[in-house]
Write an enzyme that holds these catalytic residues in place. Structure first.
Site: not given
Ligand code: G3P
Ligand code: CA
Length: 300
Positions: A49, A76, A78, A91, A159
């Site tokens: 993450h 993962e 953002d 993020h 994301e």
């Molecule tokens: O991948 C799931 C997670 O990233 C969602 O929450 O706030 O960390 O982007 P956040």
């Molecule tokens: Ca995320």
């Protein structure tokens, strides 16, 4: 119970083999080319993450590399957009928490990502807040990020963050993915998933590229799941919001690609919770500490 003894035995062997070979910790990752509802042979697929963000500053190339060194191929991130239209990986929708923007640009409160140019963001230190040895880490552009993930032979759960702030970001993201070679058949079938908390965003991505695997972030009521199944393949919920029955309900539906829908849950960083969600039957676990989760779910 979700534990499969044969898989556990295979895991003991494969875990050793993959470590020695510097390979991935979840070789049978899910994707449109994989059997519906499947997990990796080691149990749920483990996603790093924001990169391996327990060990390196989140969403930096250092966090991607750290995941790779730990043996994890799925990362993962953002994605947001700068004032001058560059896609960047970060993020929060402000720069304050994860960079030194308050020192570099003290008069630019509230330091929103969309108020800064890519060149300005490129000057910021995105590593010192995490630890002195990461001083000089940068907020990567999405292009830089994709190039690094490619170079590392990793896979990406991308994301699109707060799409309501960035009109057209879905098409722009896909354009960048195309330019960097990430929308060819091999990437789309094995190495890329696009997710968002915005159902509209996921629907738009699916409409633009129906071949892409997508995920909706959230925990829709069971009665609403069929509507999501029309445009997405996965439902990715916060781990505190789910039960085994809910996971089973998701698995009972065919998603946008005609295969059983999957569940990748977040953010699970401890062994007990990892085992709990594994036993609920989730397909994937998104974690800041992928080594902790992988060790927990394969039982050694
Ligand atoms: O991948 C799931 C997670 O990233 C969602 O929450 O706030 O960390 O982007 P956040
Ligand atoms: Ca995320």
């Amino acid at each position: 119970m979700y534990v499969r003894p044969a898989a556990a035995a295979a895991a003991a062997f494969l875990g050793f083999t993959l470590t020695v070979l510097g390979g991935t910790a979840a070789p049978a990752a899910t994707g449109p080319g994989a059997p519906a509802g499947t997990t990796g042979v080691l149990g749920p697929v483990v996603y790093a993450h924001r990169g391996a963000s327990a060990y390196a500053p989140e969403n930096t190339l250092e966090a991607v590399d750290r995941a790779r060194r730990l043996g994890f191929d799925w990362v993962e991130n953002d994605v947001q957009r700068t004032r001058d239209g560059e896609l960047v990986v970060i993020h929060d929708d402000t720069l304050a928490r994860t960079t030194d923007v308050e020192q570099v640009f003290p008069d630019r409160r509230p330091w929103r990502v969309r108020d800064f140019t890519a060149a300005e963001i490129g000057r910021l230190d995105a590593g010192s807040w995490f630890g002195p040895r990461f001083a000089g880490a940068r907020v990567p552009t999405l292009r830089e990020y994709m190039e690094r993930v490619q170079e590392n032979q990793q896979r990406l759960l991308l994301e699109i963050k707060k799409p309501e702030l960035y009109p057209g970001i879905e098409a722009q993201t896909l354009e960048l993915l195309e330019k960097t070679g990430w929308l060819d058949e091999s990437h789309v079938s094995q190495r890329l998933v696009v997710q968002s908390f915005s159902a509209d965003c996921v629907r738009i991505v699916h409409g633009l590229r129906p071949d892409l695997v997508t995920a909706f972030l959230g925990t829709p009521a069971v009665a609403d799941l069929p509507r999501y199944a029309e445009f997405t393949d996965r439902i990715n919920p916060w781990h505190t919001t789910i039960s085994a029955d809910w996971v089973t309900a998701v698995h009972g539906l065919l998603g946008a690609h005609g295969k059983a829908m999957e569940v990748d849950t977040w953010i699970v960083d401890d062994a007990a919770t990892a085992r709990k969600v594994r036993d609920m039957g989730v397909d994937g676990i998104i974690t800041n500490a992928p080594d902790v989760v992988q060790n927990a779910v394969i039982g050694f």
